[in-house]
Motif scaffolding. Structure first.
Motif, PDB file in Angstrom:
ATOM      1  N   LEU A  64       2.913   9.451  11.233  1.00 32.66           N
ATOM      2  CA  LEU A  64       1.508   8.267   9.940  1.00 32.66           C
ATOM      3  C   LEU A  64       2.707   8.191   8.733  1.00 32.66           C
ATOM      4  N   LYS A  65       2.811   8.420   8.118  1.00 33.89           N
ATOM      5  CA  LYS A  65       3.892   8.511   7.283  1.00 33.89           C
ATOM      6  C   LYS A  65       5.127   7.184   7.499  1.00 33.89           C
ATOM      7  N   GLY A  72       4.436  -1.415   5.326  1.00 33.02           N
ATOM      8  CA  GLY A  72       4.377  -1.592   4.231  1.00 33.02           C
ATOM      9  C   GLY A  72       4.466  -0.709   2.955  1.00 33.02           C
ATOM     10  N   LYS A  73       3.811   0.352   3.557  1.00 36.82           N
ATOM     11  CA  LYS A  73       2.687   0.738   2.865  1.00 36.82           C
ATOM     12  C   LYS A  73       2.912   2.534   2.096  1.00 36.82           C
ATOM     13  N   GLU A  74       3.847   2.917   1.337  1.00 37.76           N
ATOM     14  CA  GLU A  74       4.488   4.158   1.106  1.00 37.76           C
ATOM     15  C   GLU A  74       3.238   5.508   0.906  1.00 37.76           C
ATOM     16  N   ILE A  75       3.269   6.282   1.198  1.00 38.30           N
ATOM     17  CA  ILE A  75       1.769   7.105   1.468  1.00 38.30           C
ATOM     18  C   ILE A  75       2.925   8.281   2.022  1.00 38.30           C
ATOM     19  N   SER A  76       2.460   8.967   1.059  1.00 38.76           N
ATOM     20  CA  SER A  76       2.900  10.850   1.456  1.00 38.76           C
ATOM     21  C   SER A  76       1.978  11.192   2.862  1.00 38.76           C
ATOM     22  N   SER A  77       2.639  12.217   2.927  1.00 36.57           N
ATOM     23  CA  SER A  77       1.431  12.379   4.265  1.00 36.57           C
ATOM     24  C   SER A  77       0.884  13.038   3.931  1.00 36.57           C
ATOM     25  N   ILE A  90     -11.557  14.944  -1.047  1.00 29.99           N
ATOM     26  CA  ILE A  90     -10.616  13.480  -2.056  1.00 29.99           C
ATOM     27  C   ILE A  90     -10.674  12.478  -0.704  1.00 29.99           C
ATOM     28  N   VAL A  91     -11.352  11.476  -1.478  1.00 32.92           N
ATOM     29  CA  VAL A  91     -11.874  10.201  -0.770  1.00 32.92           C
ATOM     30  C   VAL A  91     -11.433   9.134   0.293  1.00 32.92           C
ATOM     31  N   GLY A  92     -10.451   8.843  -0.274  1.00 38.11           N
ATOM     32  CA  GLY A  92      -9.525   7.710   0.074  1.00 38.11           C
ATOM     33  C   GLY A  92      -8.444   7.123  -1.024  1.00 38.11           C
ATOM     34  N   PRO A  93      -8.138   6.162  -0.837  1.00 39.58           N
ATOM     35  CA  PRO A  93      -7.223   5.363  -1.489  1.00 39.58           C
ATOM     36  C   PRO A  93      -7.778   4.757  -2.242  1.00 39.58           C
ATOM     37  N   LYS A  94      -7.405   4.125  -3.336  1.00 38.30           N
ATOM     38  CA  LYS A  94      -7.388   3.552  -4.269  1.00 38.30           C
ATOM     39  C   LYS A  94      -7.594   1.531  -4.419  1.00 38.30           C
ATOM     40  N   ASN A  95      -6.563   1.469  -3.393  1.00 40.80           N
ATOM     41  CA  ASN A  95      -6.076   0.211  -3.344  1.00 40.80           C
ATOM     42  C   ASN A  95      -6.810  -0.550  -2.437  1.00 40.80           C
ATOM     43  N   ALA A  96      -6.318  -1.757  -2.082  1.00 46.02           N
ATOM     44  CA  ALA A  96      -7.134  -2.342  -1.289  1.00 46.02           C
ATOM     45  C   ALA A  96      -6.215  -2.320  -0.457  1.00 46.02           C
ATOM     46  N   ASP A  97      -5.093  -2.903  -0.499  1.00 41.17           N
ATOM     47  CA  ASP A  97      -3.810  -2.700   0.196  1.00 41.17           C
ATOM     48  C   ASP A  97      -3.615  -2.269   0.734  1.00 41.17           C
ATOM     49  N   ALA A 101      -2.607  -1.493   5.656  1.00 41.48           N
ATOM     50  CA  ALA A 101      -2.025  -0.814   6.215  1.00 41.48           C
ATOM     51  C   ALA A 101      -2.803   0.042   7.258  1.00 41.48           C
ATOM     52  N   ILE A 102      -4.107   0.410   6.852  1.00 46.66           N
ATOM     53  CA  ILE A 102      -4.696   1.874   7.601  1.00 46.66           C
ATOM     54  C   ILE A 102      -5.025   1.036   8.990  1.00 46.66           C
TER      55      ILE A 102
END
Length: 193
Positions: A64-65, A72-77, A90-97, A101-102
């Motif tokens: 998935l990473k 185009g989105k760097e997200i750790s596994s 952990i609810v989820g990411p903070k940014n719309a970008d 990517a999701i």
């Protein structure tokens, strides 16, 4: 204010039981508050899309990473795991970008079409969980001071759980020490001999 011998300090344990109390209150809100229910449904929608994508593709979090990186989105596994594991708080990411990517990774046109909707719902649920923690803090102090706890939520049954996660320590000595580094998990915790 200055601390003096005889002062009492109140600590809350940060453990699974604390999270269970937050979840209990959150569950009540989901049932009794349509705004919370609507927002949790939106959060569940993107989380379930990501969970399904992972399951149907037999993907690891590392896979998935890589897919997020290709989008185009760097997200750790570890972050991805924290977002979608059922036991994670952990609810989820903070940014719309991140939601763009999701949407791209899961091929969800709904998420791609309106990533701000998912970002706002996630932010709302994150904020609601923080408010619940603040309410728990207020309940602990009010209970200790034998004051009435004012809340729109039904705290019956929850107060006993709150008492179980509370530790009150009386200062019996004070020492001046040189500044030193403390590990994050030890900060603001009572130290036992």
């Amino acid at each position: 204010d200055d601390l003096n011998i005889g002062d009492r300090l109140l600590f809350t344990l940060n453990n699974g039981q604390t999270k269970d109390i937050v979840d209990s209150i959150m569950d009540e809100l989901i049932v009794n508050n349509s705004v919370v229910k609507d927002n949790i449904d939106v959060v569940d929608e993107w989380k379930n899309a990501l969970r399904s994508h992972r399951a149907f593709g037999n993907l690891t979090y590392g896979d998935l990473k890589k897919e997020f990186k290709n989008a185009g989105k760097e997200i750790s596994s570890q972050a991805i795991r924290a977002w979608i594991e059922k036991d994670s708080h952990i609810v989820g990411p903070k940014n719309a970008d991140a939601f763009v990517a999701i949407g791209e990774v899961t091929k969800s046109q709904e998420i791609i079409k309106d990533p701000n909707k998912y970002q706002k719902a996630t932010a709302f649920i994150r904020s609601t969980r923080r408010e619940i923690l603040k309410l728990i803090q207020k309940a602990i102090v009010a209970d200790y001071n034998k004051q009435e706890i004012v809340s729109d939520l039904n705290l019956e049954g929850i107060l006993d759980k709150i008492r179980d996660i509370t530790v009150i320590k009386e200062l019996d000595q004070l020492k001046e020490v040189e500044p030193f580094d403390v590990l994050m998990y030890r900060a603001n915790r009572p130290l036992e001999d």
